[in-house]
Design a protein around this motif. Structure first.
Motif, PDB file in Angstrom:
ATOM      1  N   PHE A  97     -36.140 -41.927  52.243  1.00 21.53           N
ATOM      2  CA  PHE A  97     -37.188 -42.841  51.801  1.00 21.53           C
ATOM      3  C   PHE A  97     -38.434 -42.629  52.646  1.00 21.53           C
ATOM      4  N   ALA A  98     -39.590 -42.993  52.063  1.00 21.56           N
ATOM      5  CA  ALA A  98     -40.836 -42.963  52.845  1.00 21.56           C
ATOM      6  C   ALA A  98     -41.729 -44.118  52.415  1.00 21.56           C
ATOM      7  N   ILE A  99     -42.580 -44.516  53.348  1.00 22.87           N
ATOM      8  CA  ILE A  99     -43.572 -45.564  53.126  1.00 22.87           C
ATOM      9  C   ILE A  99     -44.929 -44.955  53.450  1.00 22.87           C
ATOM     10  N   ALA A 100     -45.939 -45.216  52.611  1.00 25.76           N
ATOM     11  CA  ALA A 100     -47.266 -44.630  52.838  1.00 25.76           C
ATOM     12  C   ALA A 100     -48.364 -45.679  52.674  1.00 25.76           C
ATOM     13  N   SER A 101     -49.481 -45.406  53.353  1.00 23.75           N
ATOM     14  CA  SER A 101     -50.667 -46.254  53.229  1.00 23.75           C
ATOM     15  C   SER A 101     -51.911 -45.387  53.244  1.00 23.75           C
ATOM     16  N   THR A 102     -52.883 -45.750  52.428  1.00 25.89           N
ATOM     17  CA  THR A 102     -54.179 -45.075  52.426  1.00 25.89           C
ATOM     18  C   THR A 102     -55.220 -46.069  51.936  1.00 25.89           C
ATOM     19  N   GLY A 103     -56.332 -46.153  52.634  1.00 23.71           N
ATOM     20  CA  GLY A 103     -57.322 -47.136  52.222  1.00 23.71           C
ATOM     21  C   GLY A 103     -58.536 -47.191  53.112  1.00 23.71           C
ATOM     22  N   THR A 104     -59.367 -48.187  52.842  1.00 26.74           N
ATOM     23  CA  THR A 104     -60.585 -48.426  53.600  1.00 26.74           C
ATOM     24  C   THR A 104     -60.469 -49.788  54.259  1.00 26.74           C
ATOM     25  N   ALA A 105     -60.134 -49.785  55.549  1.00 26.18           N
ATOM     26  CA  ALA A 105     -59.885 -51.035  56.262  1.00 26.18           C
ATOM     27  C   ALA A 105     -61.164 -51.721  56.727  1.00 26.18           C
ATOM     28  N   GLY A 106     -62.234 -50.958  56.902  1.00 24.71           N
ATOM     29  CA  GLY A 106     -63.502 -51.538  57.296  1.00 24.71           C
ATOM     30  C   GLY A 106     -63.782 -51.366  58.779  1.00 24.71           C
ATOM     31  N   PRO A 107     -64.891 -51.863  59.259  1.00 23.78           N
ATOM     32  CA  PRO A 107     -65.860 -52.638  58.497  1.00 23.78           C
ATOM     33  C   PRO A 107     -66.733 -51.783  57.590  1.00 23.78           C
ATOM     34  N   GLY A 108     -66.852 -50.499  57.894  1.00 18.88           N
ATOM     35  CA  GLY A 108     -67.652 -49.615  57.047  1.00 18.88           C
ATOM     36  C   GLY A 108     -66.760 -48.739  56.198  1.00 18.88           C
ATOM     37  N   GLY A 109     -67.385 -47.800  55.489  1.00 24.92           N
ATOM     38  CA  GLY A 109     -66.646 -46.821  54.722  1.00 24.92           C
ATOM     39  C   GLY A 109     -66.440 -47.159  53.266  1.00 24.92           C
ATOM     40  N   GLY A 110     -66.743 -48.379  52.871  1.00 20.67           N
ATOM     41  CA  GLY A 110     -66.560 -48.760  51.478  1.00 20.67           C
ATOM     42  C   GLY A 110     -67.673 -48.228  50.598  1.00 20.67           C
ATOM     43  N   THR A 111     -67.394 -48.186  49.313  1.00 21.80           N
ATOM     44  CA  THR A 111     -68.379 -47.790  48.304  1.00 21.80           C
ATOM     45  C   THR A 111     -68.344 -48.836  47.195  1.00 21.80           C
ATOM     46  N   PRO A 112     -69.313 -48.805  46.280  1.00 20.30           N
ATOM     47  CA  PRO A 112     -69.234 -49.755  45.157  1.00 20.30           C
ATOM     48  C   PRO A 112     -67.936 -49.621  44.355  1.00 20.30           C
ATOM     49  N   ASP A 113     -67.425 -48.396  44.222  1.00 15.41           N
ATOM     50  CA  ASP A 113     -66.186 -48.171  43.469  1.00 15.41           C
ATOM     51  C   ASP A 113     -64.935 -48.494  44.285  1.00 15.41           C
ATOM     52  N   ILE A 114     -65.015 -48.276  45.590  1.00 18.31           N
ATOM     53  CA  ILE A 114     -63.867 -48.516  46.482  1.00 18.31           C
ATOM     54  C   ILE A 114     -64.379 -49.349  47.667  1.00 18.31           C
ATOM     55  N   PRO A 115     -64.464 -50.656  47.474  1.00 27.26           N
ATOM     56  CA  PRO A 115     -64.992 -51.494  48.557  1.00 27.26           C
ATOM     57  C   PRO A 115     -64.030 -51.613  49.733  1.00 27.26           C
ATOM     58  N   THR A 131     -45.839 -48.730  43.952  1.00 26.80           N
ATOM     59  CA  THR A 131     -47.130 -48.848  44.630  1.00 26.80           C
ATOM     60  C   THR A 131     -47.639 -50.288  44.576  1.00 26.80           C
ATOM     61  N   MET A 132     -48.596 -50.546  45.450  1.00 25.01           N
ATOM     62  CA  MET A 132     -49.261 -51.848  45.486  1.00 25.01           C
ATOM     63  C   MET A 132     -50.702 -51.607  45.935  1.00 25.01           C
ATOM     64  N   LYS A 133     -51.624 -52.304  45.293  1.00 23.73           N
ATOM     65  CA  LYS A 133     -53.027 -52.196  45.662  1.00 23.73           C
ATOM     66  C   LYS A 133     -53.494 -53.509  46.269  1.00 23.73           C
ATOM     67  N   LEU A 134     -54.075 -53.419  47.466  1.00 26.99           N
ATOM     68  CA  LEU A 134     -54.688 -54.574  48.106  1.00 26.99           C
ATOM     69  C   LEU A 134     -56.199 -54.455  47.926  1.00 26.99           C
ATOM     70  N   THR A 135     -56.865 -55.568  47.676  1.00 21.02           N
ATOM     71  CA  THR A 135     -58.297 -55.488  47.371  1.00 21.02           C
ATOM     72  C   THR A 135     -59.172 -56.462  48.156  1.00 21.02           C
ATOM     73  N   GLU A 136     -58.570 -57.339  48.921  1.00 19.13           N
ATOM     74  CA  GLU A 136     -59.355 -58.339  49.643  1.00 19.13           C
ATOM     75  C   GLU A 136     -59.764 -57.822  51.018  1.00 19.13           C
ATOM     76  N   ASP A 137     -60.970 -58.204  51.462  1.00 21.91           N
ATOM     77  CA  ASP A 137     -61.463 -57.827  52.779  1.00 21.91           C
ATOM     78  C   ASP A 137     -61.507 -59.060  53.676  1.00 21.91           C
ATOM     79  N   TYR A 138     -60.638 -59.044  54.689  1.00 23.72           N
ATOM     80  CA  TYR A 138     -60.579 -60.128  55.671  1.00 23.72           C
ATOM     81  C   TYR A 138     -61.042 -59.650  57.047  1.00 23.72           C
ATOM     82  N   GLY A 139     -61.629 -58.492  57.105  1.00 26.43           N
ATOM     83  CA  GLY A 139     -61.994 -57.872  58.377  1.00 26.43           C
ATOM     84  C   GLY A 139     -60.923 -56.857  58.752  1.00 26.43           C
ATOM     85  N   ARG A 140     -61.324 -55.853  59.482  1.00 26.29           N
ATOM     86  CA  ARG A 140     -60.462 -54.710  59.782  1.00 26.29           C
ATOM     87  C   ARG A 140     -59.081 -55.095  60.323  1.00 26.29           C
TER      88      ARG A 140
END
Length: 179
Positions: A97-115, A131-140
């Motif tokens: 088994f494997a677990i993976a993560s990829t994303g934009t944690a912040g504070p910078g690096g976001g785009t209009p398409d991938i905030p 898979t699961m998609k997280l979309t809320e920004d609570y700070g890095r």
């Protein structure tokens, strides 16, 4: 949050400790937090083989085998890359088994398409990846803590439905006695 991760890690241990099955991680934005959480409980070395921190696309490609064109066309922050990271970790780490993560944690690096706050999590085995998609920004810091906890819980949920049945749980066939 740390206490919650320890509880989740103990639950993973309950599934894997005596199973002979193994898990590894492929982490980008979480930078090893998933692996750190899994090994927080004694005995994790019996089922956790290791992790790859693939913070850059170069490492995603060279160590995990993520397709360059996929990264170019969809960016590293997408469902398909998260799935490819799971497949790559299973192969590179020789785990079940494997677990993976990829994303934009912040504070910078976001785009209009991938905030900022957009994080894709994935886990699974060679036959099935969820898979699961997280979309809320609570700070890095909070984004990364939430992503780590959600990844662990998603893996537990995966194990609940995809764990092979252990032999000792199967009833032995009844053999009629003849005289």
């Amino acid at each position: 949050m740390e206490f919650e991760k320890k509880i989740l890690s103990r639950e993973i241990q309950q599934y894997l400790y005596e199973s002979g099955l193994t898990v590894g991680s492929a982490e980008s934005c979480t930078g090893g937090r998933i692996a750190e959480s899994i090994i927080a409980v004694p005995g994790a070395s019996t089922y956790f083989k290791g992790g790859i921190i693939s913070y850059t696309n170069e490492i995603k490609e060279s160590l995990l085998g993520v397709d360059h064109q996929l990264l170019e066309e969809q960016t590293a922050v997408c469902e398909d890359v998260a799935k490819a990271m799971v497949k790559g970790a299973i192969k590179a780490l020789d785990v079940d088994f494997a677990i993976a993560s990829t994303g934009t944690a912040g504070p910078g690096g976001g785009t209009p398409d991938i905030p900022v706050g957009t994080i894709w999590l994935a886990c699974g085995n060679a036959e099935n990846i969820v898979t699961m998609k997280l979309t809320e920004d609570y700070g890095r810091d909070i984004n990364l803590a939430i992503a780590t906890s959600k990844a662990l819980q998603m893996f537990i949920d995966f194990l609940k439905t995809n764990m092979p049945k252990r032999e000792e749980n199967r009833k032995a066939p009844v053999i009629p006695v003849t005289e």
